[in-house]
Each structure stands twice: as structure tokens, then as C-alpha cells.
Design a protein around this motif. Structure first.
Motif, PDB file in Angstrom:
ATOM      1  N   ASP A  54      21.572  20.240 -84.423  1.00 57.65           N
ATOM      2  CA  ASP A  54      22.759  20.800 -83.136  1.00 57.65           C
ATOM      3  C   ASP A  54      22.734  22.248 -83.349  1.00 57.65           C
ATOM      4  N   ASP A  55      22.557  22.874 -81.502  1.00 61.27           N
ATOM      5  CA  ASP A  55      22.880  24.508 -81.956  1.00 61.27           C
ATOM      6  C   ASP A  55      24.056  24.534 -81.400  1.00 61.27           C
ATOM      7  N   VAL A  56      24.428  24.696 -83.257  1.00 65.09           N
ATOM      8  CA  VAL A  56      25.429  24.490 -83.209  1.00 65.09           C
ATOM      9  C   VAL A  56      25.417  25.419 -85.166  1.00 65.09           C
ATOM     10  N   PHE A  57      26.931  26.824 -85.361  1.00 67.23           N
ATOM     11  CA  PHE A  57      26.477  27.816 -85.922  1.00 67.23           C
ATOM     12  C   PHE A  57      27.169  27.606 -86.659  1.00 67.23           C
ATOM     13  N   PRO A  58      26.917  27.720 -88.339  1.00 68.31           N
ATOM     14  CA  PRO A  58      27.837  27.053 -89.371  1.00 68.31           C
ATOM     15  C   PRO A  58      29.084  28.296 -89.535  1.00 68.31           C
ATOM     16  N   MET A  59      30.095  28.407 -89.882  1.00 66.98           N
ATOM     17  CA  MET A  59      31.413  29.568 -89.978  1.00 66.98           C
ATOM     18  C   MET A  59      31.779  29.142 -91.255  1.00 66.98           C
ATOM     19  N   GLN A  60      32.472  28.194 -91.972  1.00 68.57           N
ATOM     20  CA  GLN A  60      33.042  27.695 -93.042  1.00 68.57           C
ATOM     21  C   GLN A  60      32.424  26.346 -93.263  1.00 68.57           C
ATOM     22  N   GLY A  62      32.194  22.235 -92.245  1.00 70.81           N
ATOM     23  CA  GLY A  62      33.202  21.568 -91.421  1.00 70.81           C
ATOM     24  C   GLY A  62      33.345  22.445 -89.659  1.00 70.81           C
ATOM     25  N   VAL A  63      33.376  23.608 -90.248  1.00 67.96           N
ATOM     26  CA  VAL A  63      33.742  24.365 -88.812  1.00 67.96           C
ATOM     27  C   VAL A  63      32.449  25.469 -88.360  1.00 67.96           C
ATOM     28  N   TYR A  64      31.995  25.323 -86.779  1.00 72.09           N
ATOM     29  CA  TYR A  64      31.000  25.835 -86.402  1.00 72.09           C
ATOM     30  C   TYR A  64      31.457  26.498 -84.976  1.00 72.09           C
ATOM     31  N   LEU A  65      30.264  27.266 -85.024  1.00 72.88           N
ATOM     32  CA  LEU A  65      30.624  28.033 -83.394  1.00 72.88           C
ATOM     33  C   LEU A  65      29.563  27.346 -82.400  1.00 72.88           C
ATOM     34  N   VAL A  66      30.381  27.127 -81.537  1.00 70.71           N
ATOM     35  CA  VAL A  66      29.765  25.717 -80.365  1.00 70.71           C
ATOM     36  C   VAL A  66      29.932  26.687 -79.600  1.00 70.71           C
ATOM     37  N   ALA A  67      28.395  26.354 -78.209  1.00 72.28           N
ATOM     38  CA  ALA A  67      28.339  27.516 -77.117  1.00 72.28           C
ATOM     39  C   ALA A  67      29.313  26.638 -75.776  1.00 72.28           C
ATOM     40  N   GLN A  68      29.491  27.786 -75.355  1.00 70.09           N
ATOM     41  CA  GLN A  68      30.318  26.788 -74.294  1.00 70.09           C
ATOM     42  C   GLN A  68      30.007  27.282 -72.984  1.00 70.09           C
ATOM     43  N   LEU A  73      31.083  31.713 -77.730  1.00 68.33           N
ATOM     44  CA  LEU A  73      30.513  30.950 -78.888  1.00 68.33           C
ATOM     45  C   LEU A  73      32.816  30.501 -79.657  1.00 68.33           C
ATOM     46  N   ARG A  74      32.575  29.364 -79.602  1.00 67.76           N
ATOM     47  CA  ARG A  74      34.087  29.251 -79.892  1.00 67.76           C
ATOM     48  C   ARG A  74      34.069  28.031 -81.366  1.00 67.76           C
ATOM     49  N   PRO A  75      35.151  28.480 -82.550  1.00 68.26           N
ATOM     50  CA  PRO A  75      34.801  27.924 -83.261  1.00 68.26           C
ATOM     51  C   PRO A  75      35.663  26.570 -83.481  1.00 68.26           C
ATOM     52  N   SER A  76      35.050  25.775 -83.871  1.00 65.83           N
ATOM     53  CA  SER A  76      35.566  23.896 -83.486  1.00 65.83           C
ATOM     54  C   SER A  76      34.766  23.035 -85.236  1.00 65.83           C
ATOM     55  N   PHE A  77      35.725  21.755 -85.347  1.00 64.86           N
ATOM     56  CA  PHE A  77      35.176  21.185 -86.377  1.00 64.86           C
ATOM     57  C   PHE A  77      34.334  19.910 -85.588  1.00 64.86           C
TER      58      PHE A  77
END
Length: 151
Positions: A54-60, A62-68, A73-77
Motif C-alpha cells: 500500500d501507499d502508506v508509511f510506517p511510523m510505529q 500498526g500505525v501508518y501515515l495515510v495520504a489524505q 498525511l494522517r496517522p492511522s491504524f
């Protein structure tokens, strides 16, 4: 991230590593190699359909930055996509043998992270050689997987 994005990051990081002197520039050389290897593991996990491409980017874990829609980018599970390091988070699904071998090579590299980067142990030619060989094997396995189309 997408497999193609991981492959591009690996190419860039390998270009950087080639311009560095491993002992003199050890910390930067080491992080570039460890990051390239992590991208390789992620590309192989995605290619094997073990983790999401996916085009999401890990932060921690289970938590990824998701394009809006507004391009922010918004943190999201999010379900498991990219791992941050081998074992973080742990991949619960079955992993193909070649990918498990890649993960083992990364554990060899990461075994030198804390002593050499955080605890002040001076890198040696033997450590550089071990890290370089482990990354080389990790990338060789990725290239073989990509060329052969293994799943």
C-alpha cells in the motif's frame, strides 16, 4: 509502500553507500545499508503477498501515515504493510524460505546497530565485512525473487 518504491529506495541507498568510506563514515554507511535491507525485506514480503503493498508509511508498529485527499498525511491504524525492522512488528503469517533467509541476514546487520552506533564500540574491518556480506546476500535473494517471480 509499493514494491517499486522500495526498489527505488534501495537503488538510491546503494548509490549513497558506494560513495562512503565504510570505516570512516561508518554510522551513515551502516544506516544506509540497514535501511536498504529493510526496504528489500519489505519488497519481498509484499511480493510474496505476506504483507500489504500500500501507499502508506510506517511510523510505529500498526500505525501508518495515510495520504489524505488534500495531500497531507494522517496517522492511522492499518493492517501490516511495511515492517520498521525485522521483528518490529513481528510478521505472524507464514514467510517463504527465501524471505526468512533475508530476514536472518538483516538480524546479522542489526546485531551491530546498538554496539557500534549507540554504545560506542568502534567498527572494525570484520564488522564492515560481515554487514556488507549480509546485505549483499539479502539483496541477492531479493533480486532472485524478483527475477524468478517467486511467490
Amino acid at each position: 509502500m509499493k514494491v517499486a518504491s522500495h526498489l527505488e529506495k534501495i537503488r538510491s541507498l546503494e548509490g549513497l553507500r558506494a560513495r562512503l568510506e565504510p570505516l570512516q563514515d561508518f554510522e551513515l554507511w551502516f544506516w544506509a545499508g540497514m535501511t536498504a535491507g529493510t526496504h528489500a525485506v519489505n519488497a519481498a514480503l509484499h511480493h510474496a503477498a505476506v504483507t500489504r503493498d500500500d501507499d502508506v508509511f510506517p511510523m510505529q508498529p500498526g500505525v501508518y501515515l495515510v495520504a489524505q485527499p488534500d495531500r497531507s498525511l494522517r496517522p492511522s491504524f492499518h493492517p501490516l504493510g511495511d515492517v520498521l525492522h525485522v521483528g518490529r512488528p513481528k510478521v505472524e503469517a507464514a514467510v517463504p524460505e527465501d524471505v526468512a533467509a533475508m530476514m536472518h541476514q538483516m538480524e546479522i546487520i542489526e546485531g551491530h546497530r546498538d554496539p557500534c552506533v549507540r554504545d560506542g564500540v568502534a567498527p572494525t574491518v570484520a564488522i564492515v565485512d560481515e554487514c556488507d556480506a549480509a546485505l549483499g546476500e539479502c539483496l541477492r535473494l531479493l533480486n532472485k525473487r524478483m527475477e524468478e517471480g517467486a511467490t
